[in-house]
Scaffold this motif. Sequence first.
Motif, mmCIF file in Angstrom:
data_model
loop_
_atom_site.group_PDB
_atom_site.id
_atom_site.type_symbol
_atom_site.label_atom_id
_atom_site.label_comp_id
_atom_site.label_asym_id
_atom_site.label_seq_id
_atom_site.Cartn_x
_atom_site.Cartn_y
_atom_site.Cartn_z
ATOM 1 N N UNK A 87 0.773 -1.417 0.072
ATOM 2 C CA UNK A 87 0.092 -0.103 0.060
ATOM 3 C C UNK A 87 0.834 1.166 0.073
ATOM 4 N N UNK A 88 0.662 2.381 -1.124
ATOM 5 C CA UNK A 88 1.193 3.528 -0.936
ATOM 6 C C UNK A 88 0.437 4.450 -0.420
ATOM 7 N N UNK A 89 0.955 5.237 0.941
ATOM 8 C CA UNK A 89 0.214 6.547 1.272
ATOM 9 C C UNK A 89 0.831 7.529 0.881
ATOM 10 N N UNK A 90 0.044 8.307 -0.057
ATOM 11 C CA UNK A 90 0.432 9.620 -0.673
ATOM 12 C C UNK A 90 -0.119 10.872 -0.083
ATOM 13 N N UNK A 91 0.626 11.500 0.484
ATOM 14 C CA UNK A 91 0.247 12.705 1.292
ATOM 15 C C UNK A 91 1.357 13.738 1.508
ATOM 16 N N UNK A 92 1.342 15.050 1.359
ATOM 17 C CA UNK A 92 2.425 15.884 1.555
ATOM 18 C C UNK A 92 2.580 16.348 2.782
ATOM 19 N N UNK A 93 1.517 16.088 3.731
ATOM 20 C CA UNK A 93 1.522 16.484 5.119
ATOM 21 C C UNK A 93 2.169 15.342 5.742
ATOM 22 N N UNK A 94 3.444 15.676 6.475
ATOM 23 C CA UNK A 94 4.290 14.748 7.164
ATOM 24 C C UNK A 94 3.629 13.887 8.499
ATOM 25 N N UNK A 95 3.010 14.963 9.338
ATOM 26 C CA UNK A 95 1.993 14.552 10.432
ATOM 27 C C UNK A 95 0.802 13.575 10.131
ATOM 28 N N UNK A 96 -0.002 14.078 9.075
ATOM 29 C CA UNK A 96 -1.061 13.299 8.712
ATOM 30 C C UNK A 96 -0.693 11.826 8.124
ATOM 31 N N UNK A 97 0.649 11.964 7.223
ATOM 32 C CA UNK A 97 1.013 10.985 6.776
ATOM 33 C C UNK A 97 1.455 9.733 7.602
ATOM 34 N N UNK B 45 -4.085 -3.515 9.071
ATOM 35 C CA UNK B 45 -3.615 -4.436 8.096
ATOM 36 C C UNK B 45 -2.487 -5.261 8.538
ATOM 37 N N UNK B 46 -2.884 -6.367 9.157
ATOM 38 C CA UNK B 46 -1.222 -6.747 9.744
ATOM 39 C C UNK B 46 -0.204 -7.232 8.359
ATOM 40 N N UNK B 47 0.743 -7.128 8.782
ATOM 41 C CA UNK B 47 1.988 -7.451 7.686
ATOM 42 C C UNK B 47 2.056 -6.913 6.366
ATOM 43 N N UNK B 48 1.292 -5.661 6.224
ATOM 44 C CA UNK B 48 1.160 -4.954 5.071
ATOM 45 C C UNK B 48 2.529 -4.123 4.821
ATOM 46 N N UNK B 49 2.867 -4.099 3.465
ATOM 47 C CA UNK B 49 4.158 -3.331 3.187
ATOM 48 C C UNK B 49 3.871 -2.043 2.728
ATOM 49 N N UNK B 50 4.252 -1.094 3.661
ATOM 50 C CA UNK B 50 3.737 0.209 3.421
ATOM 51 C C UNK B 50 4.638 1.251 2.842
ATOM 52 N N UNK B 51 4.557 2.080 1.910
ATOM 53 C CA UNK B 51 5.485 2.970 1.359
ATOM 54 C C UNK B 51 4.956 4.240 1.306
ATOM 55 N N UNK B 52 5.674 5.142 1.141
ATOM 56 C CA UNK B 52 5.119 6.613 1.413
ATOM 57 C C UNK B 52 5.542 7.606 0.112
ATOM 58 N N UNK C 135 5.024 9.509 -5.995
ATOM 59 C CA UNK C 135 4.200 8.566 -5.959
ATOM 60 C C UNK C 135 4.398 7.640 -7.549
ATOM 61 N N UNK C 136 4.701 8.492 -8.540
ATOM 62 C CA UNK C 136 4.915 7.939 -9.821
ATOM 63 C C UNK C 136 6.002 7.168 -9.798
ATOM 64 N N UNK C 137 7.372 7.702 -9.571
ATOM 65 C CA UNK C 137 8.349 6.862 -8.984
ATOM 66 C C UNK C 137 8.215 5.709 -8.654
ATOM 67 N N UNK C 138 7.728 5.368 -7.469
ATOM 68 C CA UNK C 138 7.204 4.135 -6.772
ATOM 69 C C UNK C 138 6.441 3.114 -7.694
ATOM 70 N N UNK C 139 5.498 3.837 -8.281
ATOM 71 C CA UNK C 139 4.585 2.929 -8.950
ATOM 72 C C UNK C 139 5.418 2.302 -10.172
ATOM 73 N N UNK C 140 6.223 2.886 -10.678
ATOM 74 C CA UNK C 140 7.009 2.611 -11.967
ATOM 75 C C UNK C 140 7.936 1.441 -11.901
ATOM 76 N N UNK C 141 8.310 1.420 -10.345
ATOM 77 C CA UNK C 141 9.392 0.439 -9.833
ATOM 78 C C UNK C 141 8.872 -0.516 -9.082
ATOM 79 N N UNK C 142 7.688 -0.731 -8.468
ATOM 80 C CA UNK C 142 7.057 -1.478 -7.974
ATOM 81 C C UNK C 142 5.851 -2.308 -8.665
ATOM 82 N N UNK C 143 6.009 -3.255 -8.969
ATOM 83 C CA UNK C 143 4.854 -3.979 -9.831
ATOM 84 C C UNK C 143 4.005 -4.725 -8.985
#
Length: 211
Positions: A7-17, A28-35, A42-50
Motif C-alpha cells: 500500500x502506498x500512502x501519498x500525502x504531502x503533510x508529514x504529520x497526517x501521513x 492490516x497486519x503484515x502490510x508493506x507500506x510505502x510513502x 508516487x509515480x516513481x514508486x509505482x513505476x518501480x513496484x509492480x
Amino acid sequence: MDATYTIVIADDHPLFRNALFQSVHMAISGANLLEADSLNSLLDILRKQDDVDLILLDLKMPGANGMSGLMQLRSEFPDIAVVVISASEEPSVVSQVKSHGAFGFIPKSSDMRSLISALNQVLNGDQFFPEGLAKQAERYSDITDKLASLTPQQYKVLAMLADGLLNKQIAYELDVSVATIKAHMTAIFRKLGVTNRTQAVILLQQSEIES
C-alpha cells in the motif's frame, strides 16, 4: 485482517501521513507500506513496484492540480485501486472522485474505527463511499460528467487557467507551445459546453477542492 498487501500512502503533510501510516499498520497486519509526498514521488514508486495493491491518495499534493493526479493514476495504472483520502468532503468533490475511477473516498475527519473498517472493505474488493456524501454527490453528476470528459492534460490547463495564468505562462509550465495550449482551450470549451475562459473557470470552481 492478515494478508500481505503493498500500500502506498501519498500525502504531502508529514504529520497526517505518519498518522495514516500507523492506522494502516494497525488495520492490516503484515502490510508493506510505502510513502510518497508528491505526485512525482508516487509515480516513481509505482513505476518501480509492480505489486502495489492500493494507493491512498491526497488530492492536494505537489504536482497534482485537483483531480489531475487521480486522472493520471487511473490512466497509467488502471489495475491499481485508488482510494482518495481528503479534507474536502463536499459532495461535488466526492462525485468527481467517483466519476474519475477512484475505488473509494475516506474523509480525513474519519475516526480510527471508521478508517479501519473502510480499508478492510476496500481490500475485500468492495468500493467505499460514505453513504450520506455519496447520495448528495449524485446532484452534481452533470458538472462531474463534463469535467470527467477532460484528459489529464486538459484538466491541468483548466486548473492553471483558474489560477489566473495566461496561455504563454501555461505553455511554459507544461513545456509545450502556445498553439498547443490554444488547442487544449478549444477542446476544453467544447467538452464543458462553454464559450470563454470565465465560464470554464466558474464551472471548475463549482467543484472546487479545499485544502
